[in-house]
Scaffold this motif. Structure first.
Motif, PDB file in Angstrom:
ATOM      1  N   ILE A 225       0.851  -1.182   0.000  1.00  0.00           N
ATOM      2  CA  ILE A 225       0.000   0.000   0.000  1.00  0.00           C
ATOM      3  C   ILE A 225       0.891   1.236   0.000  1.00  0.00           C
ATOM      4  O   ILE A 225       1.945   1.262   0.647  1.00  0.00           O
ATOM      5  CB  ILE A 225      -0.915   0.018   1.238  1.00  0.00           C
ATOM      6  N   GLY A 226       0.477   2.259  -0.726  1.00  0.00           N
ATOM      7  CA  GLY A 226       1.227   3.502  -0.755  1.00  0.00           C
ATOM      8  C   GLY A 226       0.311   4.694  -0.888  1.00  0.00           C
ATOM      9  O   GLY A 226      -0.849   4.568  -1.272  1.00  0.00           O
ATOM     10  N   LEU A 227       0.825   5.853  -0.553  1.00  0.00           N
ATOM     11  CA  LEU A 227       0.082   7.099  -0.661  1.00  0.00           C
ATOM     12  C   LEU A 227       0.393   7.796  -1.981  1.00  0.00           C
ATOM     13  O   LEU A 227       1.467   7.608  -2.560  1.00  0.00           O
ATOM     14  CB  LEU A 227       0.437   8.032   0.498  1.00  0.00           C
ATOM     15  N   GLU A 228      -0.539   8.619  -2.415  1.00  0.00           N
ATOM     16  CA  GLU A 228      -0.318   9.404  -3.622  1.00  0.00           C
ATOM     17  C   GLU A 228       0.952  10.234  -3.500  1.00  0.00           C
ATOM     18  O   GLU A 228       1.724  10.358  -4.456  1.00  0.00           O
ATOM     19  CB  GLU A 228      -1.523  10.317  -3.867  1.00  0.00           C
ATOM     20  N   SER A 229       1.196  10.788  -2.320  1.00  0.00           N
ATOM     21  CA  SER A 229       2.372  11.634  -2.122  1.00  0.00           C
ATOM     22  C   SER A 229       3.672  10.861  -2.338  1.00  0.00           C
ATOM     23  O   SER A 229       4.670  11.429  -2.803  1.00  0.00           O
ATOM     24  CB  SER A 229       2.360  12.252  -0.720  1.00  0.00           C
ATOM     25  N   PHE A 230       3.679   9.560  -2.016  1.00  0.00           N
ATOM     26  CA  PHE A 230       4.872   8.748  -2.255  1.00  0.00           C
ATOM     27  C   PHE A 230       5.169   8.680  -3.753  1.00  0.00           C
ATOM     28  O   PHE A 230       6.316   8.775  -4.186  1.00  0.00           O
ATOM     29  CB  PHE A 230       4.698   7.329  -1.719  1.00  0.00           C
ATOM     30  N   LEU A 231       4.106   8.474  -4.547  1.00  0.00           N
ATOM     31  CA  LEU A 231       4.280   8.373  -5.996  1.00  0.00           C
ATOM     32  C   LEU A 231       4.705   9.722  -6.570  1.00  0.00           C
ATOM     33  O   LEU A 231       5.586   9.775  -7.440  1.00  0.00           O
ATOM     34  CB  LEU A 231       3.006   7.875  -6.658  1.00  0.00           C
TER      35      LEU A 231
ATOM     36  N   SER B 197       4.070   0.229 -12.201  1.00  0.00           N
ATOM     37  CA  SER B 197       3.361  -1.043 -12.068  1.00  0.00           C
ATOM     38  C   SER B 197       2.590  -1.038 -10.750  1.00  0.00           C
ATOM     39  O   SER B 197       2.896  -1.768  -9.806  1.00  0.00           O
ATOM     40  CB  SER B 197       4.345  -2.215 -12.134  1.00  0.00           C
ATOM     41  N   LEU B 198       1.594  -0.184 -10.707  1.00  0.00           N
ATOM     42  CA  LEU B 198       0.742  -0.020  -9.529  1.00  0.00           C
ATOM     43  C   LEU B 198      -0.530   0.666  -9.985  1.00  0.00           C
ATOM     44  O   LEU B 198      -0.609   1.193 -11.095  1.00  0.00           O
ATOM     45  CB  LEU B 198       1.445   0.828  -8.454  1.00  0.00           C
ATOM     46  N   SER B 199      -1.537   0.648  -9.136  1.00  0.00           N
ATOM     47  CA  SER B 199      -2.769   1.361  -9.466  1.00  0.00           C
ATOM     48  C   SER B 199      -3.485   1.753  -8.185  1.00  0.00           C
ATOM     49  O   SER B 199      -3.420   1.044  -7.184  1.00  0.00           O
ATOM     50  CB  SER B 199      -3.688   0.509 -10.346  1.00  0.00           C
ATOM     51  N   PHE B 200      -4.127   2.900  -8.238  1.00  0.00           N
ATOM     52  CA  PHE B 200      -4.966   3.340  -7.131  1.00  0.00           C
ATOM     53  C   PHE B 200      -6.342   2.710  -7.277  1.00  0.00           C
ATOM     54  O   PHE B 200      -6.797   2.436  -8.387  1.00  0.00           O
ATOM     55  CB  PHE B 200      -5.058   4.865  -7.102  1.00  0.00           C
ATOM     56  N   GLY B 201      -6.997   2.488  -6.165  1.00  0.00           N
ATOM     57  CA  GLY B 201      -8.272   1.787  -6.159  1.00  0.00           C
ATOM     58  C   GLY B 201      -9.386   2.528  -6.863  1.00  0.00           C
ATOM     59  O   GLY B 201      -9.313   3.731  -7.134  1.00  0.00           O
TER      60      GLY B 201
ATOM     61  N   ALA C 214       1.873   2.558 -17.192  1.00  0.00           N
ATOM     62  CA  ALA C 214       1.289   2.145 -15.917  1.00  0.00           C
ATOM     63  C   ALA C 214       0.294   1.007 -16.096  1.00  0.00           C
ATOM     64  O   ALA C 214      -0.276   0.816 -17.174  1.00  0.00           O
ATOM     65  CB  ALA C 214       0.598   3.333 -15.234  1.00  0.00           C
ATOM     66  N   ALA C 215       0.092   0.278 -15.015  1.00  0.00           N
ATOM     67  CA  ALA C 215      -0.829  -0.855 -14.984  1.00  0.00           C
ATOM     68  C   ALA C 215      -2.277  -0.377 -15.024  1.00  0.00           C
ATOM     69  O   ALA C 215      -2.661   0.519 -14.265  1.00  0.00           O
ATOM     70  CB  ALA C 215      -0.586  -1.686 -13.726  1.00  0.00           C
ATOM     71  N   ALA C 216      -3.064  -0.993 -15.886  1.00  0.00           N
ATOM     72  CA  ALA C 216      -4.474  -0.616 -16.027  1.00  0.00           C
ATOM     73  C   ALA C 216      -5.300  -1.016 -14.814  1.00  0.00           C
ATOM     74  O   ALA C 216      -6.351  -0.429 -14.559  1.00  0.00           O
ATOM     75  CB  ALA C 216      -5.063  -1.245 -17.287  1.00  0.00           C
ATOM     76  N   GLY C 217      -4.849  -2.009 -14.053  1.00  0.00           N
ATOM     77  CA  GLY C 217      -5.577  -2.459 -12.866  1.00  0.00           C
ATOM     78  C   GLY C 217      -6.095  -3.868 -13.007  1.00  0.00           C
ATOM     79  O   GLY C 217      -6.323  -4.368 -14.113  1.00  0.00           O
TER      80      GLY C 217
END
Length: 201
Positions: A45-51, A69-73, A98-101
């Motif tokens: 899990i990560g925060l938007e600010s990390f990205l 290679s990640l996606s937000f929910g 980026a990953a589509a999810g």
């Protein structure tokens, strides 16, 4: 400022292996120079600010290709800072992928949904049997499909699940590396994210 920047989960190292490994696994851009930025924690899990921080660091370091290679929910709405950051990298000519999810729904997740980002869904099978993976998000904002694997199949009858093979640490033991078959749009993004991305294989 982490004196031991280990991969706290395993996902990032698996992705890096698919991209740049020159060992047992041959990456899509084997031997490429990489700047790894950890944006996901031990729970993946990560925060938007990390990205945002990682993207800006990559931009300042002169990166030419950025793999996300990640996606937000589902339901995530990007902040103005995220939008401005993606715009800044695009203006500098950075190729972002980026990953589509993995929700199996219509429409790419963020950041793949950005107009500045190449959105990658996952495929399964081979030859005439090549199809979108059932878990992959698809739709008009998914730019391409790349091999993402389906672990419940062995379409080529090689005795292994049809996943994407990469090297990764055991969770909680970063020095204990092994080879793992994994499926996902993250793996598809890594397979497509070399210097010369391909649409399908």
């Amino acid at each position: 400022n982490d004196p031991h920047p280990d991969d706290e989960y395993w996902h990032g190292t698996h992705i890096a292996s698919i991209i740049g490994s020159a060992g047992v696994v041959s990456g899509s851009a084997d031997g490429v120079k990489m700047l790894p930025y950890r944006v996901l924690d031990a729970d993946n899990i990560g925060l938007e600010s990390f990205l945002v921080d990682a993207l800006l660091s990559a931009k300042d370091a002169g990166a030419t290709v950025v793999n996300m290679s990640l996606s937000f929910g589902h339901g995530y709405v990007p902040s103005a800072l995220m939008l401005d950051t993606l715009d800044a990298l695009a203006q500098q000519g950075v190729v972002m992928i980026a990953a589509a999810g993995n929700e199996g729904r219509m429409g790419a997740s963020w950041p793949a949904a950005s107009r500045h980002v190449i959105s990658v869904g996952a495929s399964c099978g081979a030859g005439d049997a090549l199809t979108a993976a059932p878990y992959s998000n698809i739709g008009s904002d998914v730019d391409l499909l790349a091999p993402g694997g389906c672990l419940d199949r062995d379409d080529n009858y090689d005795g292994h699940p049809d996943g994407i093979l990469g090297e990764a640490p055991s969770q909680g033991s970063p020095s204990d590396l092994g080879l793992y078959w994994v499926q996902g749009t993250s793996q598809a993004t890594a397979a497509a994210g070399g210097p010369e991305p391909t649409s399908t294989r």
